[in-house]
Design a protein around this motif. Structure first.
Motif, mmCIF file in Angstrom:
data_model
loop_
_atom_site.group_PDB
_atom_site.id
_atom_site.type_symbol
_atom_site.label_atom_id
_atom_site.label_comp_id
_atom_site.label_asym_id
_atom_site.label_seq_id
_atom_site.Cartn_x
_atom_site.Cartn_y
_atom_site.Cartn_z
ATOM 1 N N MET A 251 10.251 -5.216 11.835
ATOM 2 C CA MET A 251 8.891 -4.868 12.246
ATOM 3 C C MET A 251 8.264 -6.088 12.926
ATOM 4 N N THR A 252 7.979 -5.995 14.190
ATOM 5 C CA THR A 252 7.465 -7.166 14.891
ATOM 6 C C THR A 252 5.998 -6.982 15.255
ATOM 7 N N ASN A 253 5.321 -8.111 15.276
ATOM 8 C CA ASN A 253 3.953 -8.161 15.793
ATOM 9 C C ASN A 253 2.993 -7.179 15.112
ATOM 10 N N ILE A 254 3.121 -7.070 13.789
ATOM 11 C CA ILE A 254 2.216 -6.236 13.005
ATOM 12 C C ILE A 254 1.495 -7.156 12.022
ATOM 13 N N PRO A 255 0.159 -7.068 11.939
ATOM 14 C CA PRO A 255 -0.527 -7.912 10.956
ATOM 15 C C PRO A 255 -0.225 -7.458 9.540
ATOM 16 N N SER A 256 -0.417 -8.352 8.583
ATOM 17 C CA SER A 256 -0.203 -7.974 7.187
ATOM 18 C C SER A 256 -1.233 -6.926 6.783
ATOM 19 N N PRO A 257 -0.781 -5.838 6.146
ATOM 20 C CA PRO A 257 -1.746 -4.832 5.691
ATOM 21 C C PRO A 257 -2.476 -5.245 4.424
ATOM 22 N N GLY A 258 -2.051 -6.341 3.801
ATOM 23 C CA GLY A 258 -2.772 -6.848 2.629
ATOM 24 C C GLY A 258 -2.391 -6.217 1.312
ATOM 25 N N HIS A 259 -1.412 -5.319 1.314
ATOM 26 C CA HIS A 259 -0.949 -4.644 0.085
ATOM 27 C C HIS A 259 0.577 -4.569 0.142
ATOM 28 N N PRO A 260 1.273 -4.992 -0.915
ATOM 29 C CA PRO A 260 2.737 -4.852 -0.921
ATOM 30 C C PRO A 260 3.186 -3.401 -0.728
ATOM 31 N N ALA A 261 2.468 -2.445 -1.345
ATOM 32 C CA ALA A 261 2.898 -1.036 -1.250
ATOM 33 C C ALA A 261 2.750 -0.510 0.181
ATOM 34 N N VAL A 262 1.700 -0.923 0.866
ATOM 35 C CA VAL A 262 1.534 -0.493 2.258
ATOM 36 C C VAL A 262 2.608 -1.153 3.128
ATOM 37 N N ALA A 263 2.838 -2.436 2.886
ATOM 38 C CA ALA A 263 3.853 -3.155 3.674
ATOM 39 C C ALA A 263 5.221 -2.493 3.520
ATOM 40 N N ALA A 264 5.555 -2.110 2.290
ATOM 41 C CA ALA A 264 6.858 -1.469 2.046
ATOM 42 C C ALA A 264 6.930 -0.128 2.768
ATOM 43 N N TYR A 265 5.857 0.652 2.699
ATOM 44 C CA TYR A 265 5.842 1.962 3.379
ATOM 45 C C TYR A 265 5.928 1.784 4.897
ATOM 46 N N LEU A 266 5.208 0.813 5.442
ATOM 47 C CA LEU A 266 5.250 0.611 6.899
ATOM 48 C C LEU A 266 6.648 0.176 7.340
ATOM 49 N N ALA A 267 7.316 -0.603 6.490
ATOM 50 C CA ALA A 267 8.643 -1.107 6.855
ATOM 51 C C ALA A 267 9.726 -0.049 6.690
ATOM 52 N N GLN A 268 9.597 0.765 5.630
ATOM 53 C CA GLN A 268 10.726 1.638 5.292
ATOM 54 C C GLN A 268 10.460 3.134 5.415
ATOM 55 N N GLY A 269 9.190 3.549 5.408
ATOM 56 C CA GLY A 269 8.926 4.981 5.386
ATOM 57 C C GLY A 269 8.219 5.535 6.600
ATOM 58 N N TYR A 270 7.387 4.728 7.214
ATOM 59 C CA TYR A 270 6.441 5.215 8.235
ATOM 60 C C TYR A 270 7.125 6.021 9.332
ATOM 61 N N ASP A 271 8.204 5.487 9.868
ATOM 62 C CA ASP A 271 8.856 6.168 10.995
ATOM 63 C C ASP A 271 9.507 7.483 10.601
ATOM 64 N N SER A 272 9.783 7.653 9.315
ATOM 65 C CA SER A 272 10.455 8.882 8.891
ATOM 66 C C SER A 272 9.474 10.029 8.667
ATOM 67 N N VAL A 273 8.180 9.722 8.658
ATOM 68 C CA VAL A 273 7.159 10.763 8.509
ATOM 69 C C VAL A 273 6.641 11.108 9.903
ATOM 70 N N VAL A 274 6.761 12.370 10.263
ATOM 71 C CA VAL A 274 6.310 12.786 11.594
ATOM 72 C C VAL A 274 4.801 12.572 11.692
ATOM 73 N N GLY A 275 4.359 12.017 12.809
ATOM 74 C CA GLY A 275 2.929 11.786 12.951
ATOM 75 C C GLY A 275 2.583 11.178 14.284
ATOM 76 N N MET A 276 1.299 10.887 14.463
ATOM 77 C CA MET A 276 0.806 10.475 15.772
ATOM 78 C C MET A 276 -0.092 9.246 15.721
ATOM 79 N N SER A 277 0.024 8.419 14.711
ATOM 80 C CA SER A 277 -0.768 7.186 14.687
ATOM 81 C C SER A 277 0.175 5.997 14.685
ATOM 82 N N SER A 278 -0.301 4.880 15.244
ATOM 83 C CA SER A 278 0.580 3.713 15.354
ATOM 84 C C SER A 278 0.660 2.951 14.029
ATOM 85 N N ARG A 279 1.774 2.248 13.878
ATOM 86 C CA ARG A 279 1.943 1.388 12.709
ATOM 87 C C ARG A 279 0.954 0.215 12.767
#
Ligand SMILES: C[S@@+](CC[C@H](N)C(=O)[O-])C[C@H]1O[C@@H](n2cnc3c(N)ncnc32)[C@H](O)[C@@H]1O
Length: 253
Positions: A1-29
């Protein structure tokens, strides 16, 4: 994951790194990381309570926001849940469960934001006002105008309204509604523009109460120093920060 600011929560960081792309949707990481960090900032500043998303779809953005809440705070997902098919609500629930947002932390509402009253929306969060409302439902001028009225009536002290698909080439007239809303509600101002990542992961605006603008902006300047596009956004006469993954200026020889 490049050029993304820290979301400030380990759980959010883990989801953005490992889950976000697998959930269909229309908002950016990028936008998800910033909005999660804004929730963290609210918590640090004593602003708590539930959040809501109008247009939760399959949960991509919703899950990131829900992970940024504190224990005991609820995330309300509102959607008509009939597009593109009736299975979308089931996929939303399954995605939430798979990515760690259990039923005790969320409320799923199948409904039309256009006919919902503020009391009804807040009723889904035990009558509480919302600290953040993401508006990503129907993209017509009339629907956005209604969603803005609803969100404004449900916002808590220090609350934030996030608007999706701003300045999107496919929805050029939405800005007309936003401008009319800002002129009619001078106590609300743009806090920042979150630049687009792609045409699908489009630009979002974050709005806040004018009384909170300076203190939020001062914190954003420090937290997102590496993502500030130097010229800012001119809302005539109000200015706010532009957060972008590309902070270059045009080269003038
Ligand atoms: C662009 S999708 C949302 C994407 C999602 N927020 C994300 O970031 O992945 C728009 C959603 O708005 C929902 N929607 C459209 N009109 C609505 C309305 N009047 N009330 C509630 N939801 C609505 C649609 O069903 C659709 O799921």
């Amino acid at each position: 994951m490049t050029n993304i600011p820290s979301p400030g929560h380990p759980a959010v960081a883990a989801y953005l790194a490992q889950g976000y792309d697998s959930v269909v949707g229309m908002s950016s990481r990028f936008a998800a990381a910033i909005c999660a960090r804004l929730l963290r900032l609210q918590t640090e500043d004593g602003v708590g309570g539930p959040l809501a998303e109008i247009g939760a779809f399959e949960g991509r953005f919703f899950i990131a926001l829900a992970h940024a809440l504190e224990p005991g705070e609820l995330a309300v997902a509102l959607d008509i849940f009939s597009w593109p098919d009736d299975g979308v609500k089931g996929r939303f629930e399954a995605n939430c469960l798979k990515h760690g947002v259990g039923p005790e932390r969320r409320v799923t509402v199948k409904g039309d934001s256009g006919v919902m009253t503020p009391a009804e929306l807040m009723g889904h969060a035990g009558g509480s006002r919302f600290r953040l409302i993401h508006i990503d439902g129907e993209h017509s001028r009339a629907a956005l105008a209604k969603d803005l009225v609803l969100a404004t009536a449900c916002l808590s002290e220090g609350g934030l309204i996030v608007l999706d698909d701003m300045l999107h080439p496919g929805y050029p007239t939405l800005m007309v509604t936003v401008q009319a809303y800002l002129e009619a509600n001078p106590e609300i101002v743009p806090l920042c523009v979150i630049d687009r990542e792609t045409i699908v992961g489009a630009t979002k605006f974050v709005l806040c109460d004018r009384a909170w603008f300076e203190r939020y902006q001062a914190r954003l300047l420090a937290i997102f120093e590496a993502y500030i596009w130097p010229l800012g956004a001119d809302f005539e006469p109000h200015w706010c920060l532009v957060l972008s993954q590309d902070t270059r200026l045009a080269e003038i020889t």
